[in-house]
Structure formats: C-alpha cells, structure tokens
Design a protein around this motif. Structure first.
Motif, mmCIF file in Angstrom:
data_model
loop_
_atom_site.group_PDB
_atom_site.id
_atom_site.type_symbol
_atom_site.label_atom_id
_atom_site.label_comp_id
_atom_site.label_asym_id
_atom_site.label_seq_id
_atom_site.Cartn_x
_atom_site.Cartn_y
_atom_site.Cartn_z
ATOM 1 N N LEU A 1 39.350 38.316 52.037
ATOM 2 C CA LEU A 1 40.722 38.338 52.524
ATOM 3 C C LEU A 1 41.036 39.692 53.130
ATOM 4 C CD1 LEU A 1 43.487 37.011 52.837
ATOM 5 C CD2 LEU A 1 43.975 37.630 50.465
ATOM 6 N N ILE A 2 41.403 39.665 54.415
ATOM 7 C CA ILE A 2 41.727 40.900 55.126
ATOM 8 C C ILE A 2 43.199 40.903 55.525
ATOM 9 C CG2 ILE A 2 39.384 41.251 55.975
ATOM 10 C CD1 ILE A 2 40.359 40.141 58.716
ATOM 11 N N GLN B 1 35.534 39.103 45.553
ATOM 12 C CA GLN B 1 36.442 38.438 46.488
ATOM 13 C C GLN B 1 37.167 37.329 45.735
ATOM 14 O OE1 GLN B 1 33.129 38.050 46.456
ATOM 15 N NE2 GLN B 1 32.869 35.842 46.256
ATOM 16 N N LEU B 2 38.258 36.852 46.307
ATOM 17 C CA LEU B 2 39.026 35.768 45.707
ATOM 18 C C LEU B 2 38.309 34.447 45.937
ATOM 19 C CD1 LEU B 2 42.433 36.940 47.142
ATOM 20 C CD2 LEU B 2 41.611 37.305 44.817
ATOM 21 N N GLY B 3 38.437 33.518 45.008
ATOM 22 C CA GLY B 3 37.817 32.211 45.192
ATOM 23 C C GLY B 3 37.785 31.428 43.903
ATOM 24 N N GLY B 4 37.258 30.203 44.023
ATOM 25 C CA GLY B 4 37.196 29.391 42.825
ATOM 26 C C GLY B 4 36.632 28.006 43.057
ATOM 27 N N HIS B 5 36.872 27.154 42.101
ATOM 28 C CA HIS B 5 36.292 25.815 42.044
ATOM 29 C C HIS B 5 36.891 24.867 43.073
ATOM 30 C CE1 HIS B 5 35.441 27.420 38.000
ATOM 31 N NE2 HIS B 5 34.298 26.779 38.180
ATOM 32 N N ALA B 6 36.052 23.950 43.534
ATOM 33 C CA ALA B 6 36.509 22.925 44.475
ATOM 34 C C ALA B 6 37.418 21.913 43.782
ATOM 35 C CB ALA B 6 35.309 22.215 45.100
ATOM 36 N N GLU C 1 42.399 28.777 46.848
ATOM 37 C CA GLU C 1 42.103 29.702 45.755
ATOM 38 C C GLU C 1 42.590 31.117 46.066
ATOM 39 O OE1 GLU C 1 40.872 29.178 42.660
ATOM 40 O OE2 GLU C 1 40.944 27.032 43.040
ATOM 41 N N ALA C 2 42.408 31.563 47.307
ATOM 42 C CA ALA C 2 42.866 32.902 47.682
ATOM 43 C C ALA C 2 44.386 32.996 47.574
ATOM 44 C CB ALA C 2 42.394 33.243 49.094
ATOM 45 N N SER C 3 45.086 31.949 47.975
ATOM 46 C CA SER C 3 46.544 31.939 47.878
ATOM 47 C C SER C 3 46.989 31.919 46.413
ATOM 48 C CB SER C 3 47.107 30.737 48.632
ATOM 49 O OG SER C 3 48.502 30.769 48.629
ATOM 50 N N GLU C 4 46.348 31.061 45.608
ATOM 51 C CA GLU C 4 46.704 30.986 44.185
ATOM 52 C C GLU C 4 46.450 32.302 43.473
ATOM 53 O OE1 GLU C 4 44.543 27.771 42.394
ATOM 54 O OE2 GLU C 4 45.657 26.233 43.484
ATOM 55 N N GLU C 5 45.329 32.949 43.762
ATOM 56 C CA GLU C 5 44.950 34.162 43.036
ATOM 57 C C GLU C 5 45.667 35.410 43.533
ATOM 58 O OE1 GLU C 5 40.700 34.546 42.889
ATOM 59 O OE2 GLU C 5 40.465 32.624 41.881
ATOM 60 N N SER C 6 46.174 35.379 44.779
ATOM 61 C CA SER C 6 46.834 36.561 45.340
ATOM 62 C C SER C 6 48.345 36.414 45.438
ATOM 63 C CB SER C 6 46.287 36.850 46.741
ATOM 64 O OG SER C 6 46.720 35.855 47.659
ATOM 65 N N GLY C 7 48.845 35.175 45.357
ATOM 66 C CA GLY C 7 50.262 34.941 45.558
ATOM 67 C C GLY C 7 50.685 35.024 47.018
ATOM 68 N N ILE C 8 49.728 35.122 47.930
ATOM 69 C CA ILE C 8 50.034 35.243 49.357
ATOM 70 C C ILE C 8 49.963 33.867 50.007
ATOM 71 C CG2 ILE C 8 49.365 36.286 51.557
ATOM 72 C CD1 ILE C 8 48.048 38.566 49.916
ATOM 73 N N ALA C 9 51.054 33.477 50.648
ATOM 74 C CA ALA C 9 51.107 32.199 51.363
ATOM 75 C C ALA C 9 50.702 32.407 52.821
ATOM 76 C CB ALA C 9 52.515 31.629 51.288
ATOM 77 N N ASP C 10 50.502 31.309 53.521
ATOM 78 C CA ASP C 10 50.236 31.314 54.961
ATOM 79 C C ASP C 10 48.969 32.065 55.351
ATOM 80 O OD1 ASP C 10 52.598 29.807 55.378
ATOM 81 O OD2 ASP C 10 53.780 31.661 55.346
ATOM 82 N N LEU C 11 47.955 31.956 54.522
ATOM 83 C CA LEU C 11 46.650 32.518 54.875
ATOM 84 C C LEU C 11 46.019 31.645 55.948
ATOM 85 C CD1 LEU C 11 45.284 33.235 51.279
ATOM 86 C CD2 LEU C 11 46.399 34.846 52.842
ATOM 87 N N ARG C 12 45.148 32.236 56.760
ATOM 88 C CA ARG C 12 44.450 31.454 57.784
ATOM 89 C C ARG C 12 43.008 31.930 57.903
ATOM 90 N NH1 ARG C 12 43.941 34.283 62.598
ATOM 91 N NH2 ARG C 12 45.320 36.081 62.798
ATOM 92 N N LEU C 13 42.170 31.022 58.370
ATOM 93 C CA LEU C 13 40.774 31.360 58.601
ATOM 94 C C LEU C 13 40.659 32.201 59.869
ATOM 95 C CD1 LEU C 13 39.107 27.886 57.967
ATOM 96 C CD2 LEU C 13 39.113 29.848 56.413
#
Length: 188
Positions: A53-54, A74-79, A92-104
C-alpha cells in the motif's frame, strides 16, 4: 470452474516474470489440487491476497507490525472463499488500515510468495499462497490500527526500512518500485 480465473492470473504472472515461472507453477499446482484453496479450512494451505500500500503520490508505503507473527509486513489476509485475489488484497488492506477507496495501481499481482505459517493452539501449521498487489491510497488517507496489528506506520519510499523485516518484504518493495517506475503516470 471457480479456479479458472486464478489459474489464468498465475499463467499471466509466469509470462510477465519468466524467471519466476517455477513459483507460479507451484501455486497453480496447489490450486489445481485443492478445490477449496480459497478457504481457511484447506490444509495444507490456502490462497491469500496482500497489498503493498502506497500513498497517492508513491512517496510512502504502509506496513503493519503484525500482532500474531510479530513482524513488519504488508497488509493482507485470507480469501475466505473469495476467488478474486485482487479483491481480497483490497478488502484486507482496507480492513487492516481503516482506509477506504483503495485502488489497484496495476491489475496483476506484482509478486507471489508461499510462506509457512506456524501452528497455533487452534490451527495446524500451513502455507499461505500469497498473491501480492500494488495498491494506492487516496490523498486524504489516514491509517487506523486494527486489532490485527500492534502498529501501522507509513515509511518514506526513498529511505531504507528501519524496522526488522524479512527478505520477502525487501523483494516486494523492489518489485513495487519497478511497477511504479513502469506506471508512474497512472498515479496522478
């Protein structure tokens, strides 16, 4: 077949990174042998998704000091049944960081990593077959530590990492930097 898309992702990965074809083949063999590969209950392992996550400008990256493993990762987790590893990484990145609206930043995984997870009183030892994606936070991102983390911290992308970390984090960082260099206009 719910596993066909991930097998296509893995074949594409082998084409993109021919030096890592054996790793992609190991993942594909695992997926082909285990119809339940997206479930935590699949032993000897399961598919996971994670995010390098950048910040929106690529100047920082976010790591978690993982509570269970005691390492900076790095952030991540189970499928948890989700057959779309990019969506798993974003969730997983959103859940673990509390940051919404992440994008690839790019739609394909930038790294594959199979790593051993030690046994716990409630789980046997197993392998995480992790597909890792480059993910961008929105400009106003504020990270909030979840119960899964001891701490979250943004690190300057231009400086050496000053916390204990393993070789897979170094490799993932290098690959993220390369993907960013290849895709720099897409960040703005």
């Amino acid at each position: 077949m719910h596993r066909r898309p991930i097998l296509e992702i893995l074949a594409d990965y082998a084409r993109r990174y021919p030096g890592e074809a054996a790793v992609a083949d190991r993942f594909a063999t695992f997926v082909a042998k285990h119809p339940d590969c997206f479930e935590r209950t699949c032993v000897p392992g399961h598919i996971t998704g994670s995010a390098w996550l950048i910040s929106h400008d690529g100047g920082r990256f976010l790591l978690t000091h993982h509570r269970k493993l005691g390492r900076w990762l790095q952030l991540g987790g189970h499928a948890d049944g989700d057959p779309a590893p990019a969506e798993v990484a974003l969730r997983e990145a959103s859940e673990e960081s509390g940051i919404a609206d992440l994008r690839l930043a790019v739609t394909h995984p930038i790294d594959l990593d199979a790593h051993d997870i030690p046994a716990t009183p409630t789980e046997p030892a197993h392998v995480h077959y992790d597909l890792r994606f480059l993910v961008v936070a929105p400009p106003d991102a504020v990270a909030t530590t979840s119960p899964e983390s001891i701490e979250l911290r943004w690190f300057d992308s231009r400086r050496p990492l000053d916390v204990p970390h393993d070789a897979s984090v170094v490799r993932l960082r290098r690959k993220a930097e390369q993907a960013l260099a290849d895709r720099a206009p897409a960040l703005s």
